[in-house]
Design a protein around this motif. Structure first.
Motif, PDB file in Angstrom:
ATOM      1  N   GLN A 193     195.550 -29.089  29.104  1.00 35.20           N
ATOM      2  CA  GLN A 193     196.461 -29.473  28.039  1.00 35.20           C
ATOM      3  C   GLN A 193     196.368 -28.451  26.898  1.00 35.20           C
ATOM      4  N   HIS A 194     197.482 -28.282  26.199  1.00 32.96           N
ATOM      5  CA  HIS A 194     197.542 -27.401  25.033  1.00 32.96           C
ATOM      6  C   HIS A 194     197.899 -28.256  23.830  1.00 32.96           C
ATOM      7  N   ARG A 195     196.923 -28.433  22.966  1.00 34.77           N
ATOM      8  CA  ARG A 195     197.181 -29.208  21.761  1.00 34.77           C
ATOM      9  C   ARG A 195     197.751 -28.291  20.670  1.00 34.77           C
ATOM     10  N   HIS A 196     198.675 -28.853  19.903  1.00 38.86           N
ATOM     11  CA  HIS A 196     199.306 -28.139  18.794  1.00 38.86           C
ATOM     12  C   HIS A 196     199.953 -26.838  19.267  1.00 38.86           C
ATOM     13  N   PHE A 228     200.379 -17.944  32.532  1.00 40.61           N
ATOM     14  CA  PHE A 228     199.279 -18.638  33.214  1.00 40.61           C
ATOM     15  C   PHE A 228     198.472 -17.611  34.010  1.00 40.61           C
ATOM     16  N   ASP A 229     197.542 -16.945  33.317  1.00 34.83           N
ATOM     17  CA  ASP A 229     196.664 -15.975  33.985  1.00 34.83           C
ATOM     18  C   ASP A 229     195.198 -16.248  33.683  1.00 34.83           C
ATOM     19  N   GLN A 230     194.899 -17.460  33.182  1.00 33.68           N
ATOM     20  CA  GLN A 230     193.516 -17.814  32.865  1.00 33.68           C
ATOM     21  C   GLN A 230     192.861 -18.512  34.060  1.00 33.68           C
ATOM     22  N   GLU A 231     191.551 -18.451  34.084  1.00 33.76           N
ATOM     23  CA  GLU A 231     190.816 -19.159  35.134  1.00 33.76           C
ATOM     24  C   GLU A 231     190.918 -20.658  34.921  1.00 33.76           C
ATOM     25  N   GLY A 232     191.096 -21.390  35.981  1.00 35.92           N
ATOM     26  CA  GLY A 232     191.233 -22.832  35.901  1.00 35.92           C
ATOM     27  C   GLY A 232     192.653 -23.288  35.623  1.00 35.92           C
ATOM     28  N   GLY A 233     193.614 -22.376  35.655  1.00 36.89           N
ATOM     29  CA  GLY A 233     195.016 -22.759  35.458  1.00 36.89           C
ATOM     30  C   GLY A 233     195.447 -22.848  34.021  1.00 36.89           C
ATOM     31  N   GLY A 234     194.637 -22.324  33.105  1.00 32.84           N
ATOM     32  CA  GLY A 234     194.995 -22.369  31.699  1.00 32.84           C
ATOM     33  C   GLY A 234     196.035 -21.322  31.335  1.00 32.84           C
ATOM     34  N   ALA A 235     196.703 -21.519  30.213  1.00 34.05           N
ATOM     35  CA  ALA A 235     197.745 -20.611  29.737  1.00 34.05           C
ATOM     36  C   ALA A 235     197.336 -20.029  28.392  1.00 34.05           C
ATOM     37  N   ARG A 236     197.835 -18.842  28.126  1.00 35.68           N
ATOM     38  CA  ARG A 236     197.629 -18.191  26.830  1.00 35.68           C
ATOM     39  C   ARG A 236     198.974 -17.773  26.266  1.00 35.68           C
ATOM     40  N   LEU A 237     199.006 -17.621  24.956  1.00 32.24           N
ATOM     41  CA  LEU A 237     200.246 -17.261  24.278  1.00 32.24           C
ATOM     42  C   LEU A 237     200.538 -15.790  24.497  1.00 32.24           C
ATOM     43  N   LEU A 238     201.724 -15.502  25.036  1.00 32.09           N
ATOM     44  CA  LEU A 238     202.107 -14.128  25.342  1.00 32.09           C
ATOM     45  C   LEU A 238     202.975 -13.534  24.235  1.00 32.09           C
ATOM     46  N   ARG A 239     204.029 -14.226  23.869  1.00 30.81           N
ATOM     47  CA  ARG A 239     204.927 -13.744  22.817  1.00 30.81           C
ATOM     48  C   ARG A 239     205.372 -14.933  21.973  1.00 30.81           C
ATOM     49  N   ILE A 240     205.832 -14.602  20.765  1.00 27.92           N
ATOM     50  CA  ILE A 240     206.289 -15.661  19.862  1.00 27.92           C
ATOM     51  C   ILE A 240     207.359 -15.098  18.939  1.00 27.92           C
ATOM     52  N   ARG A 241     208.386 -15.881  18.706  1.00 23.91           N
ATOM     53  CA  ARG A 241     209.410 -15.604  17.699  1.00 23.91           C
ATOM     54  C   ARG A 241     209.554 -16.869  16.863  1.00 23.91           C
ATOM     55  N   GLN A 242     209.279 -16.750  15.579  1.00 22.80           N
ATOM     56  CA  GLN A 242     209.300 -17.962  14.776  1.00 22.80           C
ATOM     57  C   GLN A 242     209.725 -17.645  13.353  1.00 22.80           C
ATOM     58  N   GLY A 243     210.235 -18.663  12.704  1.00 26.37           N
ATOM     59  CA  GLY A 243     210.569 -18.598  11.292  1.00 26.37           C
ATOM     60  C   GLY A 243     209.884 -19.737  10.568  1.00 26.37           C
ATOM     61  N   HIS A 244     210.383 -20.074   9.401  1.00 31.11           N
ATOM     62  CA  HIS A 244     209.808 -21.186   8.651  1.00 31.11           C
ATOM     63  C   HIS A 244     210.266 -22.513   9.260  1.00 31.11           C
TER      64      HIS A 244
END
Length: 814
Positions: A193-196, A228-244
């Motif tokens: 799970q990914h919180r927040h 999804f390239d982490q061990e155990g099936g975890g995900a990491r943040l690759l890219r982000i586009r965000q504003g306020h």
């Protein structure tokens, strides 16, 4: 090829993500669901209407109506391989399978006693994922009406579902809290799970086809890409586009190139937006009370306990940002200010708080010196403190009893050389302090309490916005009020200077943006916007004006027209009614009004002649009048060496004789011999249009029409027209006198000065011998000579004066 978007009851189709190519208008309630299906578009509104549109023609193909009390459509999906079939989910829990081609209900699913929020097709045929309002996820076979498995999410309703298609049997579910859960369909359990993941509810989560990548978005105005390239099936943040995620309140340009805009919003984040491309945007994050405690947030501490409130004011400097923190920010209801590092995109190491501060005081104003070594901070208790940015140490405060003002400090500014510190407060006072000794030099009483203050360091102009909706500009060298402006009808929220210090741009709660010209002391530009602007910043290069508005998440850029072309800056009258400018991202009707306002914009038209005493040249190129006296030489030079020879071969298309039998038409020898090569005198005696208009100008007294005809003629045609004025060319002696009068009127008006001399020179070259034998013509020429000498004498005096001034400026020792 198209992107569909629903705003209210209107559905729009966009091509290339910016051009509206089609509108679908037929709903009576707000549209809340869209489903593209081949050449059809299916839409559902809150009133129970489901409409199938033909995408190309925009016509209604099918209309279905459901009673919201019994079947309120809350989700739509097209099952794979089910031709012309649509699966509808309701907030009551039931599902219906419809054939949109025959308009028949095929099957009704009883549901699971919970409202359906999401319907998603799985990689397996006949199997769909159903998300409910109770947090339950059901994997259901719609062909057999059989539930294969189910999961339960503890974070509330399911907001999105997505199946992974690159191998692992994983389904992702989103929650209103911003968490994402990943479920294994083979082992029937939660994988990770990914919180927040987002600060607000997950609006959409989609696995890319055949790739281990998940794209999510939420109401926090952010799009995130997870891999999804982490061990155990975890995900990491690759890219982000965000504003306020909440409207910005304060914006400032950062740096001297004008390409980055720092923005602080009500969401508590500090972000940097690039005017070049979105990939250069930066997010400096959310301030925290203690960075050490932040690392322990997994031990029971919540995000709200660590986050700082929203930033109310900040100051930035690029002078020493590579050595230490270059941004200092004030937070709502907090006395301690925070430092930020722009290059590392993180919060800084210092919390600047004055020693022995009074309880309940808050920081209200901040300014970093031009050298980047010190920061001056004012508070609501009247204190003005100085800190060293490198060490974060307190370096003293201004005023007796550690109070610079007896009330809230509204503004702080320091000059370029760190000689003066200027402070103003709600006690109606503007004070001048020595920066180093911290002694009061002078104070000025204002007419009202100041709301904010802005200093243009290069010119030494200090602008103050007062609570009575007026503006005051003070020269910090003479320490006197040099300009007063009045015109706003609401609180002035922010102001900014142009790079050269000539303009002052202000924004207020009356929804107007005004530009004041300081040298002339007048209002030169004013326009209205739909929502009140709260902050404004003009780039250091002067090309873009950035504004932030009430209840608007974006920053708006306005182009400086004076950099694109000549703009006449005329003082606006006192009763000027500003034009309403439509902000981007509005509805179609407002866009049409924006186009009309641009068409009706008052464009400055240059006068044909600025003054009767001036001499005006024509806009014709030099080749049209400069070569008139050298036409003989040009013709002689361009004369062909040999006569054109007849082609050896016959033409491709030969003339034929009409008849049943096709025959070629050949010119007989007798016809060739009898054809005359001498033109008829009647053809030569025909008068041109110029001669006719010249004769009519003698009665009307206006030579505009014949002069317009001469301007359209080339050098060769002009020579022919002047030759035809003489009796030998088919003209008359009176025409020569009329032409002299035309030249005289041109010289008298001062317009087309170069053409008048060129036409007169060619005219005298052609007809001087015949004119010298006519006494009336010579008298007219003598009158013309006196006018020529007078005009040249005036021009010569102007030239001599200008050359004298220019030579003095180049050679004098100033």
């Amino acid at each position: 090829m198209l992107v569909f978007a629903a705003t209210g009851r209107l559905i729009s189709a966009f091509a290339r993500n910016k051009e509206v190519v089609m509108h679908y208008n037929g709903h009576e309630q707000e549209v809340r669901l869209l489903l593209p299906l081949g050449d059809q578009l299916i839409s559902a509104d809150s009133g129970g209407d489901v409409i199938v549109w033909d995408v190309q023609s925009g016509e209604v193909y099918l209309r279905l109506h459901f009673d919201p009390s019994t079947f309120d459509v809350s989700a739509m999906m097209h099952p794979s391989t089910y031709l012309n079939k649509v699966l509808l989910g309701s907030s009551q829990g039931a599902l219906q399978l419809w054939n949109i081609k025959t308009s028949k209900l095929l099957f009704t699913f009883a549901g699971w006693s919970a409202g359906v929020t999401v319907l998603q097709q799985s990689p397996a045929v006949d199997v769909v994922g159903v998300g409910t309002a109770t947090g339950r996820i059901i994997i259901h076979n719609i062909r057999l009406d059989e539930t294969l498995m189910s999961f339960t999410q503890d974070w509330g309703p399911i907001t999105s579902l997505s199946f992974r298609t690159d191998g692992p049997p994983i389904v992702a579910s989103g929650s209103p809290q911003g968490h994402i859960a990943f479920w294994d369909l083979e082992r029937h359990q939660l994988v990770t799970q990914h919180r927040h993941a987002h600060r607000t509810s997950i609006a959409g989560a989609t696995f890319l086809q055949g790739e281990p990548i998940l794209v999510t978005n939420g109401a926090d105005n952010a799009i995130k890409v997870w891999i999804f390239d982490q061990e155990g099936g975890g995900a990491r943040l690759l890219r982000i586009r965000q504003g306020h995620s909440a409207p910005p309140t304060t914006i400032h340009h950062h740096g001297n190139d004008g390409k980055n805009i720092l923005s602080a919003g009500q969401d508590g984040t500090l972000q940097s937006f690039s005017t070049v491309h979105e990939r250069f945007n930066k997010n400096l994050g959310h301030g925290s009370v203690n960075k050490k405690k932040e690392k322990k947030k997994k031990k029971g501490l919540t995000y709200e306990e660590l986050r700082l409130p929203a930033i109310t004011a900040f100051s930035s400097s690029v002078t020493r940002q590579s050595d230490w923190d270059g941004i200092v920010a004030c937070h709502r209801d907090r006395l301690a200010t925070t430092t930020w590092n722009y290059q590392r995109c993180t919060m800084g190491a210092h919390h600047l708080q004055p020693p022995g501060s009074r309880r309940g005081a808050i920081a209200t104003a901040v300014d970093i010196t031009s050298c980047g070594n010190f920061v001056v901070i004012g508070s609501s208790c009247g204190r003005v403190d100085v800190y060293n940015l490198q060490s974060g140490l307190h370096r003293g405060c201004y005023g007796d009893d550690e109070k610079a003002h007896n009330s809230v400090v509204r503004g702080i500014a320091t000059d370029t050389l760190n000689q003066l510190t200027l402070t103003t407060g709600s006690d109606w006072l503007l004070k001048f302090w020595r920066f180093k000794s911290k002694k009061l030099e002078e104070e000025m009483k204002l007419n009202a309490a100041p709301a904010s203050m802005k200093l243009h360091r290069e010119s030494g102009m200090l602008a103050l916005a007062l609570d009575d909706f007026t503006l005051v500009v003070v020269d910090i060298e003479t320490r006197r009020v040099v300009r007063k402006f009045a015109g706003h009808h609401g609180n002035i929220n922010d102001m900014t200077f142009s790079p050269d210090g000539r303009w002052l741009v202000t924004v207020a709660m009356d929804c107007t943006i005004r530009a004041w010209d300081l040298p002339s002391g007048s209002l030169v530009d004013c326009f209205l916007v739909a929502t009140a602007p709260v902050s404004v910043s003009l780039s250091p290069t002067g090309d873009f004006l950035a504004t932030a508005h009430v209840d608007s998440l974006g920053l708006y850029l306005w182009t400086n027209k004076s950099l694109c072309g000549p703009v006449g800056l005329r003082p606006l009258p006192a009763d000027y009614q500003p034009v309403v400018e439509t902000l981007p991202g509005v509805t179609v009707e407002e866009t049409e009004q924006e186009v009309n306002s641009e068409e009706e914009e008052d464009v400055y038209q240059s006068a044909e002649q600025l003054g009767a005493e001036l001499v005006t040249l024509s806009l014709l190129p030099e080749s049209r009048w400069k070569s008139l006296l050298h036409l003989d030489e040009i013709k002689k030079r361009n004369k062909p060496v040999a006569a054109p020879a007849a082609p050896a071969a016959a033409p491709f298309f030969l003339p034929t004789v009409p008849g049943l039998t096709p025959r070629f038409a050949t010119q007989t020898q007798t016809e060739h011999e009898t054809q005359s090569k001498v033109l008829n005198w009647g053809v030569l005696s025909q008068r041109s249009e110029f001669i006719c208009t010249l004769e009519s100008a003698l009665t009307t007294g206006s030579f505009d029409q014949p002069l317009r005809l001469l301007k359209d003629c080339g050098p060769a045609a002009l020579s022919v027209e002047l030759n035809s004025l003489a009796p030998e060319g088919g003209g008359a002696r009176e025409l020569l006198l009329v032409f002299i009068q035309m030249i005289d009127s041109m010289l008298a008006s001062g317009r087309d000065f170069d053409l008048a001399h060129a036409y007169l020179a060619l005219f005298l070259k052609l007809h001087l011998r015949s004119l010298s034998q006519d006494a009336i013509a010579m008298e007219a020429l003598n009158h013309l000579l006196s006018r020529l000498e007078k005009s040249w004498a005036e021009l010569q005096a102007s030239f001599d004066q200008s050359l004298c001034l220019l030579s003095y400026a180049k050679s004098a020792l100033l």
